[in-house]
Design a protein around this motif. Structure first.
Motif, short mmCIF file in Angstrom:
data_model
loop_
_atom_site.label_atom_id
_atom_site.label_comp_id
_atom_site.label_asym_id
_atom_site.label_seq_id
_atom_site.Cartn_x
_atom_site.Cartn_y
_atom_site.Cartn_z
N UNK A 203 0.83 -1.20 0.00
CA UNK A 203 0.00 0.00 0.00
C UNK A 203 0.86 1.26 0.00
N UNK A 204 1.92 1.26 0.81
CA UNK A 204 2.80 2.44 0.86
C UNK A 204 3.42 2.67 -0.51
N UNK A 205 3.96 1.61 -1.12
CA UNK A 205 4.64 1.77 -2.40
C UNK A 205 3.69 2.26 -3.49
N UNK A 206 2.50 1.64 -3.56
CA UNK A 206 1.54 2.03 -4.60
C UNK A 206 1.02 3.44 -4.39
N UNK A 207 0.76 3.79 -3.12
CA UNK A 207 0.26 5.13 -2.83
C UNK A 207 1.32 6.18 -3.12
N UNK A 208 2.55 5.91 -2.72
CA UNK A 208 3.63 6.87 -2.98
C UNK A 208 3.76 7.14 -4.47
N UNK A 209 3.72 6.08 -5.26
CA UNK A 209 3.87 6.23 -6.71
C UNK A 209 2.75 7.07 -7.30
N UNK A 210 1.50 6.79 -6.86
CA UNK A 210 0.36 7.54 -7.40
C UNK A 210 0.39 9.00 -6.98
N UNK B 195 13.61 4.66 2.53
CA UNK B 195 15.03 4.61 2.19
C UNK B 195 15.23 4.59 0.68
N UNK B 196 14.34 3.94 -0.06
CA UNK B 196 14.50 3.85 -1.52
C UNK B 196 14.28 5.18 -2.21
N UNK B 197 13.60 6.11 -1.53
CA UNK B 197 13.37 7.43 -2.14
C UNK B 197 14.20 8.51 -1.46
N UNK B 198 15.18 8.07 -0.68
CA UNK B 198 16.12 9.01 -0.09
C UNK B 198 15.63 9.74 1.14
N UNK C 161 2.62 11.68 3.34
CA UNK C 161 3.57 12.55 4.04
C UNK C 161 4.96 12.45 3.42
N UNK C 162 5.35 11.26 2.99
CA UNK C 162 6.66 11.10 2.37
C UNK C 162 6.77 11.94 1.10
N UNK C 163 5.72 11.95 0.30
CA UNK C 163 5.72 12.78 -0.91
C UNK C 163 5.87 14.25 -0.54
N UNK C 164 5.11 14.68 0.48
CA UNK C 164 5.19 16.07 0.91
C UNK C 164 6.61 16.43 1.38
N UNK D 101 1.46 -0.04 16.29
CA UNK D 101 1.43 0.49 14.93
C UNK D 101 2.82 0.47 14.31
N UNK D 102 3.82 0.85 15.10
CA UNK D 102 5.18 0.84 14.54
C UNK D 102 5.64 -0.58 14.25
N UNK D 103 5.29 -1.51 15.12
CA UNK D 103 5.67 -2.90 14.88
C UNK D 103 5.04 -3.44 13.60
N UNK D 104 3.78 -3.07 13.36
CA UNK D 104 3.07 -3.56 12.19
C UNK D 104 3.57 -2.91 10.90
N UNK D 105 3.81 -1.61 10.94
CA UNK D 105 4.04 -0.86 9.70
C UNK D 105 5.43 -0.24 9.57
N UNK D 106 6.18 -0.16 10.66
CA UNK D 106 7.45 0.57 10.64
C UNK D 106 8.44 0.06 9.63
N UNK D 107 8.67 -1.24 9.60
CA UNK D 107 9.67 -1.80 8.69
C UNK D 107 9.29 -1.54 7.23
N UNK D 108 8.03 -1.77 6.90
CA UNK D 108 7.59 -1.58 5.52
C UNK D 108 7.74 -0.12 5.10
N UNK D 109 7.33 0.79 5.96
CA UNK D 109 7.38 2.21 5.63
C UNK D 109 8.82 2.70 5.54
N UNK D 110 9.65 2.31 6.49
CA UNK D 110 11.04 2.78 6.47
C UNK D 110 11.84 2.18 5.32
#
Length: 419
Positions: A83-90, A183-186, A117-120, A170-179
């Motif tokens: 979800x993070x990857x697809x949303x960021x791209x869109x 990292x891939x987008x700097x 927020x990452x896009x912003x 929340x961080x345990x569930x989503x932190x690794x995926x989001x971080x």
């Protein structure tokens, strides 16, 4: 000014964004809306092209309701990464287009809002998170929502401790995926996903009478008032004919909530309403509710203008979404709230506390339980109280929010609600 609005959630998450988009456009802003593909018709009808996000939220919700047990953490983490990857791209494709974007306003599922927020951050533009009910935001005055499969220890009652556990979960569930994707987008990693997404200065798009934000609190919350989508659609002719053919009916509908035992719920509701000598107006919704017989005292409808409808019913039996609760309250219609999940128990409690209806005990109504609730709400006292509360509800929430964004653009400063 160009504003990107993002909501990955149910209709109750998307429709308020349409209300804000409409007001922003009226004030001269350009608006794009990112939302699940389920709401293309809603957005097209309002004149906003949909930037689709991810898979159908209806399919996801239906699978969650029919599942025999909560999804394992590994599955949730994988979906969060996707979800993070697809949303960021869109979002990045829209926000970084030649005409650009001046601000991002987001709500909905945590991984999607984190991507917004990452896009912003990458573009150096303001980001605002909005909640539609107070208990989504950390406060010493209320506990957090309970995550499926993540029950809190029964001996822990301190709200601050519960919110700390909430942040950890929340961080345990989503932190690794989001971080990993940041990292891939700097972008640097975040050490608290929840607080990163919500920010220190979120907005609360809820009516202060129906849903006050208790102070003092740790967050600097700006309560704008509810975001109400203007809806001028006439009611269908066959519905008008039904309404005019007898006494005020009782509306029964569960909006964009799939139900595990939909026809059992429908049967119980119809029997309970008939026991009060009332007619039934059944909304099919995402549960695909269907009439149990062809008697003339019942009528089924699809998606209609609730703002025009609720002032013409005796009561509203519903799931307790923020939008339906607010619309019924604005119309002065007594309510029976049968909460299913998330914020809905909160709204059920508020309806009961305000005296404008009844809170059903649990998500599975029976003929007997709904009969008892309807006896409470179908009284002159409840209708009088509902009418009084209706007069106190504000309708300027989208104006307050839109002007905050536009004023910040004119001044060249970030909105004071941005983190």
């Amino acid at each position: 000014m160009r504003v990107l609005l993002l909501s990955y959630g149910s209709r109750g998450d998307v429709e308020p964004m349409v209300g804000l988009a409409t007001r922003l456009r009226a004030l001269g802003a350009e608006v794009r809306v990112c939302a699940p593909p389920d709401f293309a018709e809603l957005l097209d009808g309002a004149g906003f092209p949909l930037v689709p996000l991810g898979p159908s939220i209806r399919e996801m919700a239906t699978k969650a309701v029919t599942a025999t047990k909560p999804a394992p953490p590994t599955s949730m983490r994988q979906r969060a990464a996707e979800m993070f990857a697809a949303t960021y791209e869109s979002v990045a494709a829209v926000a970084a287009a030649p005409e650009g974007c001046d601000a991002v306003v987001a709500t909905g599922l945590i991984p999607a809002a984190a991507a917004a927020r990452a896009v912003a951050e990458k573009l150096g533009i303001p980001y605002v998170f909005v909640a539609y009910f107070p208990t989504y935001l950390p406060s010493p005055h209320h506990p957090p929502l309970v995550w499926p499969g993540r029950p809190v220890p029964p001996d822990v009652t301190d709200n601050r401790v519960l919110w700390d556990l909430n942040a950890e979960n929340i961080h345990e569930l989503f932190g690794e995926a989001i971080n990993t994707h940041r990292a891939t987008v700097g972008l640097p990693p975040v050490d608290d996903v929840r607080d990163h997404v919500l920010t220190d200065h979120p907005w609360l798009a809820a009516d202060p009478t129906l849903s006050p934000w208790p102070e003092p609190a740790d967050l600097d919350v700006v309560q704008t008032g509810a975001w109400i989508r203007p809806d001028e659609r006439p009611l269908p002719a066959d519905l008008e004919a039904f309404l005019n053919a007898g006494a005020l009916p009782v509306y029964v509908g569960f909006g964009s909530m799939p139900l595990r035992d939909a026809q059992d719920v429908t049967r119980a509701a119809i029997e309970a309403v008939r026991a009060q000598g009332r007619r039934v107006l059944l909304s099919r919704g995402w549960a695909d509710l269907a009439l149990t017989d062809d008697q003339a005292d019942c009528f089924a409808v699809g998606e209609v203008n609730q703002q025009a409808l609720f002032g013409r019913v005796a009561a509203v039996v519903h799931h307790g979404g923020a939008g339906t609760t607010t619309t019924a309250a604005r119309a002065g219609a007594p309510q029976v709230v049968v909460p299913q999940m998330a914020d809905q128990p909160y709204w059920a409690a508020r309806v009961a506390e305000l005296g404008i209806g009844a809170a059903h005990d649990g998500p599975t109504p029976t003929t007997e339980s709904l009969t008892a609730a309807l006896k409470t709400v179908l009284t002159p006292e409840t209708r009088t109280r509902a009418a009084a509360v209706a007069g106190a509800i504000r309708t300027d929430g989208t104006t307050v929010a839109a002007k905050r964004l536009l004023d910040a653009a004119v001044s060249g400063a970030k909105p004071p609600v941005s983190a």
